[in-house]
Design a protein around this motif. Structure first.
Motif, PDB file in Angstrom:
ATOM      1  N   ILE A  88       4.119 -11.112  22.655  1.00  0.00           N
ATOM      2  CA  ILE A  88       2.753 -11.197  22.138  1.00  0.00           C
ATOM      3  C   ILE A  88       2.584 -10.107  21.088  1.00  0.00           C
ATOM      4  O   ILE A  88       2.815  -8.926  21.370  1.00  0.00           O
ATOM      5  CB  ILE A  88       1.686 -11.036  23.236  1.00  0.00           C
ATOM      6  CG1 ILE A  88       1.887 -12.078  24.332  1.00  0.00           C
ATOM      7  CG2 ILE A  88       0.288 -11.156  22.638  1.00  0.00           C
ATOM      8  CD1 ILE A  88       0.878 -12.020  25.459  1.00  0.00           C
ATOM      9  N   ASP A  89       2.211 -10.528  19.880  1.00  0.00           N
ATOM     10  CA  ASP A  89       1.992  -9.576  18.789  1.00  0.00           C
ATOM     11  C   ASP A  89       0.515  -9.177  18.791  1.00  0.00           C
ATOM     12  O   ASP A  89      -0.335  -9.895  18.277  1.00  0.00           O
ATOM     13  CB  ASP A  89       2.398 -10.223  17.454  1.00  0.00           C
ATOM     14  CG  ASP A  89       2.373  -9.212  16.320  1.00  0.00           C
ATOM     15  OD1 ASP A  89       1.799  -8.124  16.507  1.00  0.00           O
ATOM     16  OD2 ASP A  89       2.930  -9.520  15.252  1.00  0.00           O
ATOM     17  N   GLU A 108      -6.460   1.346  24.807  1.00  0.00           N
ATOM     18  CA  GLU A 108      -5.875   2.533  24.203  1.00  0.00           C
ATOM     19  C   GLU A 108      -4.371   2.327  24.107  1.00  0.00           C
ATOM     20  O   GLU A 108      -3.635   2.760  24.987  1.00  0.00           O
ATOM     21  CB  GLU A 108      -6.244   3.738  25.057  1.00  0.00           C
ATOM     22  CG  GLU A 108      -6.144   5.059  24.326  1.00  0.00           C
ATOM     23  CD  GLU A 108      -4.729   5.397  23.951  1.00  0.00           C
ATOM     24  OE1 GLU A 108      -3.919   5.551  24.868  1.00  0.00           O
ATOM     25  OE2 GLU A 108      -4.430   5.481  22.752  1.00  0.00           O
ATOM     26  N   TYR A 109      -3.945   1.608  23.089  1.00  0.00           N
ATOM     27  CA  TYR A 109      -2.501   1.399  22.936  1.00  0.00           C
ATOM     28  C   TYR A 109      -2.113   1.415  21.456  1.00  0.00           C
ATOM     29  O   TYR A 109      -1.293   0.644  20.990  1.00  0.00           O
ATOM     30  CB  TYR A 109      -2.063   0.100  23.632  1.00  0.00           C
ATOM     31  CG  TYR A 109      -2.747  -1.155  23.157  1.00  0.00           C
ATOM     32  CD1 TYR A 109      -2.137  -1.972  22.215  1.00  0.00           C
ATOM     33  CD2 TYR A 109      -3.989  -1.523  23.642  1.00  0.00           C
ATOM     34  CE1 TYR A 109      -2.752  -3.116  21.773  1.00  0.00           C
ATOM     35  CE2 TYR A 109      -4.612  -2.669  23.208  1.00  0.00           C
ATOM     36  CZ  TYR A 109      -3.993  -3.463  22.276  1.00  0.00           C
ATOM     37  OH  TYR A 109      -4.613  -4.603  21.833  1.00  0.00           O
ATOM     38  N   SER A 110      -2.751   2.305  20.715  1.00  0.00           N
ATOM     39  CA  SER A 110      -2.470   2.391  19.278  1.00  0.00           C
ATOM     40  C   SER A 110      -1.028   2.863  19.039  1.00  0.00           C
ATOM     41  O   SER A 110      -0.459   3.586  19.849  1.00  0.00           O
ATOM     42  CB  SER A 110      -3.438   3.360  18.614  1.00  0.00           C
ATOM     43  OG  SER A 110      -3.263   4.637  19.157  1.00  0.00           O
ATOM     44  N   LYS A 111      -0.468   2.393  17.939  1.00  0.00           N
ATOM     45  CA  LYS A 111       0.906   2.768  17.583  1.00  0.00           C
ATOM     46  C   LYS A 111       0.926   3.109  16.093  1.00  0.00           C
ATOM     47  O   LYS A 111       0.087   2.639  15.327  1.00  0.00           O
ATOM     48  CB  LYS A 111       1.880   1.601  17.817  1.00  0.00           C
ATOM     49  CG  LYS A 111       1.851   1.029  19.217  1.00  0.00           C
ATOM     50  CD  LYS A 111       2.610   1.868  20.201  1.00  0.00           C
ATOM     51  CE  LYS A 111       2.546   1.217  21.578  1.00  0.00           C
ATOM     52  NZ  LYS A 111       2.809   2.158  22.648  1.00  0.00           N
ATOM     53  N   SER A 117       5.245  -2.855  14.308  1.00  0.00           N
ATOM     54  CA  SER A 117       6.224  -3.600  15.102  1.00  0.00           C
ATOM     55  C   SER A 117       6.192  -3.172  16.575  1.00  0.00           C
ATOM     56  O   SER A 117       6.617  -3.909  17.457  1.00  0.00           O
ATOM     57  CB  SER A 117       7.633  -3.421  14.531  1.00  0.00           C
ATOM     58  OG  SER A 117       8.021  -2.076  14.625  1.00  0.00           O
ATOM     59  N   ASP A 118       5.671  -1.980  16.829  1.00  0.00           N
ATOM     60  CA  ASP A 118       5.572  -1.530  18.228  1.00  0.00           C
ATOM     61  C   ASP A 118       4.428  -2.220  18.964  1.00  0.00           C
ATOM     62  O   ASP A 118       4.254  -2.024  20.172  1.00  0.00           O
ATOM     63  CB  ASP A 118       5.354  -0.005  18.283  1.00  0.00           C
ATOM     64  CG  ASP A 118       6.592   0.753  17.851  1.00  0.00           C
ATOM     65  OD1 ASP A 118       7.684   0.168  17.930  1.00  0.00           O
ATOM     66  OD2 ASP A 118       6.459   1.912  17.423  1.00  0.00           O
ATOM     67  N   LEU A 119       3.638  -3.005  18.231  1.00  0.00           N
ATOM     68  CA  LEU A 119       2.543  -3.738  18.883  1.00  0.00           C
ATOM     69  C   LEU A 119       2.984  -5.130  19.340  1.00  0.00           C
ATOM     70  O   LEU A 119       2.168  -5.926  19.793  1.00  0.00           O
ATOM     71  CB  LEU A 119       1.342  -3.855  17.941  1.00  0.00           C
ATOM     72  CG  LEU A 119       0.580  -2.533  17.745  1.00  0.00           C
ATOM     73  CD1 LEU A 119      -0.403  -2.635  16.595  1.00  0.00           C
ATOM     74  CD2 LEU A 119      -0.153  -2.152  19.028  1.00  0.00           C
ATOM     75  N   ILE A 120       4.265  -5.431  19.181  1.00  0.00           N
ATOM     76  CA  ILE A 120       4.790  -6.681  19.752  1.00  0.00           C
ATOM     77  C   ILE A 120       5.268  -6.356  21.163  1.00  0.00           C
ATOM     78  O   ILE A 120       6.230  -5.602  21.350  1.00  0.00           O
ATOM     79  CB  ILE A 120       5.947  -7.243  18.897  1.00  0.00           C
ATOM     80  CG1 ILE A 120       5.459  -7.511  17.473  1.00  0.00           C
ATOM     81  CG2 ILE A 120       6.502  -8.517  19.529  1.00  0.00           C
ATOM     82  CD1 ILE A 120       6.562  -7.910  16.510  1.00  0.00           C
TER      83      ILE A 120
END
Ligand code: SF4
Ligand code: SF4
Length: 239
Positions: A178-179, A208-211, A215-218
């Motif tokens: 999931i992107d 709270e999952y900011s990157k 690409s780290d959000l996939i």
């Protein structure tokens, strides 16, 4: 001349008033945070409680996913990617299971005895082969608790909120990505999921999952360790 001196006095006075405020704040504790390096601001008093049902980050309890691809098909922005390998006809990885959601938030997973899966009021339900978990975001490894396979539990209908039935699993899920950088948090994918394994986290972790890198959000949810891959050689490619 008087006016000139008064202006100088006012100028110096107002600077000193401003500096008094600045110097006072200099010794006060910080109210800002060096986000994203500092994450612990949730512990401070100025954060509101996250409401139940908040649409946060998506999470898939892959153990309950049957690979039906309904979520992938309904997603308006194509941010879900699923690939699977279908088992030969007649074979399945896991049998049908019931996920019983209790009113206190716990879930009990097992097989409801008898053919009738509808919960009648003032009746009790007996589950066999059960395991349990605290809530929708808590992961269990279905292959691990071999010692508790024969466990049974009887629940009264008063305790039960709802029952979800998971069909037999006939796919190896090779990829479930999931992107979240594309997701628009509409929640449609969770609505259509027949096993309710796809959920949106309504906790701080879910918002709270900011990157730094997109690409780290996939997020990848496939768990290959769930499968006995020696069987994979007999599998055939899914449509
Ligand atoms: S919440 Fe909406 S946009 Fe995000 S993955 Fe689900 S269907 Fe797609
Ligand atoms: S809709 Fe639910 S069960 Fe079907 S593939 Fe998506 S997450 Fe899995």
């Amino acid at each position: 001349m008087d006016k000139y001196i008064r202006n100088i006095y006012r100028g110096v006075y107002t600077v000193l008033v401003g500096m008094r405020v600045t110097i006072k704040q200099f010794f006060e504790p910080n109210v800002t945070h060096q986000y994203p390096y500092e994450h612990d601001f949730e512990k401070k008093r100025n954060v509101r409680e996250i409401p139940k049902g908040y649409r946060g980050q998506l999470y898939n309890r892959i153990e309950d996913c049957i690979g039906c691809k309904k979520c992938e098909m309904i997603c308006p922005v194509d941010c879900i990617t699923i690939t699977g390998t279908k088992l030969p006809k007649g074979e399945q990885l896991w049998d049908s299971m019931n996920i019983v959601h209790l009113k206190d938030g716990r879930e009990v997973i097992g097989i409801i005895e008898g053919d009738d899966k509808k919960i009648k009021s003032e009746a009790s339900v007996t589950l066999t082969n059960i395991t349990s978990r605290l809530g929708p975001q808590e992961v269990i490894d279905r292959l691990e608790p071999s010692g508790v396979e024969s466990r049974t539990q009887t629940l009264s209908s008063d305790e039960i909120s709802r029952v979800v039935t998971r069909n037999p699993v006939v796919f190896y899920l090779d990829q479930f990505d999931i992107d979240m950088s594309l997701c628009m948090y509409c929640g449609l994918c969770t609505e259509v999921c027949p096993t309710e394994c796809l959920v949106m986290k309504d906790s701080l972790e879910g918002i709270e999952y900011s990157k730094f890198d997109r690409s780290d959000l996939i997020f990848q949810f496939d768990k290959q360790e769930m499968y006995n891959k020696s069987d994979a050689s007999t599998a055939e490619a899914a449509d």
